[in-house]
Design a protein around this motif. Sequence first.
Motif, PDB file in Angstrom:
ATOM      1  N   PHE A 243       5.944   3.622   1.299  1.00  0.00           N
ATOM      2  CA  PHE A 243       7.160   3.351   2.057  1.00  0.00           C
ATOM      3  C   PHE A 243       7.075   3.937   3.461  1.00  0.00           C
ATOM      4  O   PHE A 243       7.537   3.320   4.429  1.00  0.00           O
ATOM      5  CB  PHE A 243       8.372   3.925   1.317  1.00  0.00           C
ATOM      6  CG  PHE A 243       8.910   3.016   0.252  1.00  0.00           C
ATOM      7  CD1 PHE A 243      10.052   2.269   0.464  1.00  0.00           C
ATOM      8  CD2 PHE A 243       8.269   2.892  -0.977  1.00  0.00           C
ATOM      9  CE1 PHE A 243      10.556   1.421  -0.511  1.00  0.00           C
ATOM     10  CE2 PHE A 243       8.758   2.068  -1.968  1.00  0.00           C
ATOM     11  CZ  PHE A 243       9.903   1.317  -1.729  1.00  0.00           C
ATOM     12  N   ILE A 248       9.487   1.715   5.917  1.00  0.00           N
ATOM     13  CA  ILE A 248      10.614   1.173   5.153  1.00  0.00           C
ATOM     14  C   ILE A 248      11.669   2.263   5.037  1.00  0.00           C
ATOM     15  O   ILE A 248      11.346   3.427   4.818  1.00  0.00           O
ATOM     16  CB  ILE A 248      10.163   0.690   3.771  1.00  0.00           C
ATOM     17  CG1 ILE A 248       9.050  -0.350   3.927  1.00  0.00           C
ATOM     18  CG2 ILE A 248      11.320   0.089   2.992  1.00  0.00           C
ATOM     19  CD1 ILE A 248       8.433  -0.788   2.625  1.00  0.00           C
ATOM     20  N   LEU A 251      16.655   4.614   2.284  1.00  0.00           N
ATOM     21  CA  LEU A 251      17.632   4.084   1.339  1.00  0.00           C
ATOM     22  C   LEU A 251      16.975   3.103   0.374  1.00  0.00           C
ATOM     23  O   LEU A 251      17.302   3.084  -0.820  1.00  0.00           O
ATOM     24  CB  LEU A 251      18.761   3.393   2.102  1.00  0.00           C
ATOM     25  CG  LEU A 251      19.872   2.774   1.250  1.00  0.00           C
ATOM     26  CD1 LEU A 251      20.567   3.852   0.411  1.00  0.00           C
ATOM     27  CD2 LEU A 251      20.887   2.049   2.125  1.00  0.00           C
ATOM     28  N   TYR A 252      16.037   2.309   0.856  1.00  0.00           N
ATOM     29  CA  TYR A 252      15.310   1.388  -0.019  1.00  0.00           C
ATOM     30  C   TYR A 252      14.434   2.158  -1.017  1.00  0.00           C
ATOM     31  O   TYR A 252      14.241   1.704  -2.154  1.00  0.00           O
ATOM     32  CB  TYR A 252      14.443   0.449   0.811  1.00  0.00           C
ATOM     33  CG  TYR A 252      15.235  -0.516   1.652  1.00  0.00           C
ATOM     34  CD1 TYR A 252      15.782  -1.674   1.097  1.00  0.00           C
ATOM     35  CD2 TYR A 252      15.436  -0.273   2.998  1.00  0.00           C
ATOM     36  CE1 TYR A 252      16.508  -2.567   1.863  1.00  0.00           C
ATOM     37  CE2 TYR A 252      16.176  -1.167   3.782  1.00  0.00           C
ATOM     38  CZ  TYR A 252      16.700  -2.299   3.213  1.00  0.00           C
ATOM     39  OH  TYR A 252      17.433  -3.168   3.978  1.00  0.00           O
ATOM     40  N   VAL A 255      16.700   3.159  -3.818  1.00  0.00           N
ATOM     41  CA  VAL A 255      16.928   1.996  -4.689  1.00  0.00           C
ATOM     42  C   VAL A 255      15.719   1.743  -5.572  1.00  0.00           C
ATOM     43  O   VAL A 255      15.838   1.422  -6.767  1.00  0.00           O
ATOM     44  CB  VAL A 255      17.260   0.758  -3.836  1.00  0.00           C
ATOM     45  CG1 VAL A 255      17.373  -0.492  -4.715  1.00  0.00           C
ATOM     46  CG2 VAL A 255      18.551   0.972  -3.063  1.00  0.00           C
ATOM     47  N   TYR A 256      14.531   1.923  -5.000  1.00  0.00           N
ATOM     48  CA  TYR A 256      13.299   1.757  -5.775  1.00  0.00           C
ATOM     49  C   TYR A 256      13.229   2.774  -6.918  1.00  0.00           C
ATOM     50  O   TYR A 256      12.866   2.420  -8.053  1.00  0.00           O
ATOM     51  CB  TYR A 256      12.097   1.906  -4.850  1.00  0.00           C
ATOM     52  CG  TYR A 256      10.809   2.195  -5.566  1.00  0.00           C
ATOM     53  CD1 TYR A 256      10.083   1.179  -6.176  1.00  0.00           C
ATOM     54  CD2 TYR A 256      10.313   3.504  -5.644  1.00  0.00           C
ATOM     55  CE1 TYR A 256       8.903   1.445  -6.836  1.00  0.00           C
ATOM     56  CE2 TYR A 256       9.135   3.775  -6.301  1.00  0.00           C
ATOM     57  CZ  TYR A 256       8.435   2.747  -6.906  1.00  0.00           C
ATOM     58  OH  TYR A 256       7.275   3.016  -7.579  1.00  0.00           O
ATOM     59  N   SER A 259      15.772   1.793  -9.719  1.00  0.00           N
ATOM     60  CA  SER A 259      15.533   0.528 -10.421  1.00  0.00           C
ATOM     61  C   SER A 259      14.162   0.444 -11.081  1.00  0.00           C
ATOM     62  O   SER A 259      14.020  -0.199 -12.131  1.00  0.00           O
ATOM     63  CB  SER A 259      15.694  -0.641  -9.436  1.00  0.00           C
ATOM     64  OG  SER A 259      14.780  -0.502  -8.354  1.00  0.00           O
TER      65      SER A 259
END
Length: 284
Positions: A243, A248, A251-252, A255-256, A259
């Motif tokens: 990342f 990236i 925040l992503y 989420v990764y 999930s």
Amino acid sequence: MIDTIPDRLTISDSLLFRFSPFQVVPNDSAGLFFKPDASTLHALSSVVDAAYVGIPRAFPQLESSIFFLLFVFCFLLFSLFYRSERKILFANFKNLVSFRKRTASVYKEQVTIREIWGELFLLFQTVLVFSMIFFVYFWNRGIAEMFQPNRWLLFLEVFLLLSVFIFFRYLVYYFLGTVFSPANIKGWLEKYLQIVELMGILCFFPAFFYIFLPEIAPIAFVLLFVVFFISRMGVMVAALNIFVKNKIGFLYFIVYLCSIEILPYFLLLTGLVSLITVVGNIGL
């Protein structure tokens, strides 16, 4: 040949043995029965009070014997693999811990059939060890009431479920590597497989103690959890590196984690509980 050992004690020998002044426990006046005094009874009660009561194994002798044979089988195969491929094994795990690229000396070596079989065996060992851990952990949570054939059916299904789970995560990482880092996808997938293999090696003896030594089973369970937590941290650090390199947003990455790295394990635990319930309701 002269027999120097008498067949039976003489009368004088028997009397000497019976009325010997060296007595651990006092005898009665006739010398035929024990007559312990108060001090002897107090010593015996002290020994009984200070004794430690053993903890029996949770599952029957048949499952215990088969699991022991599986551990011995894995130990022997790992010994053969370590004898022939220990240099590559140490190099892979050294690069894994240091989170660097593979060294040129290891990268340029041609992959042999023996090395491929060794990698498959390490993956198989990891799945097998964790299948036995889950089987023992859920023994008092529904497995003990099952019929004997259902228990082995459940063990086989747990083994297949864990295998599918690892393969599914491999596909997820492959997809993420294709989208975010196509150039580093091979190294990323190798790191994931090496982490899974290392888990099987590090969890081997704690799993053995957890299954066969109930007295220290809580300590062994903590060690298993620590190894699992460290392995997940290794995957997260490697993912964070991807990342960061691709710029990236953080925040992503959160989420990764929720999930991909956390939610699947809750689903796996729920699936195992549901599987135990379904197999337990099957009548043979």
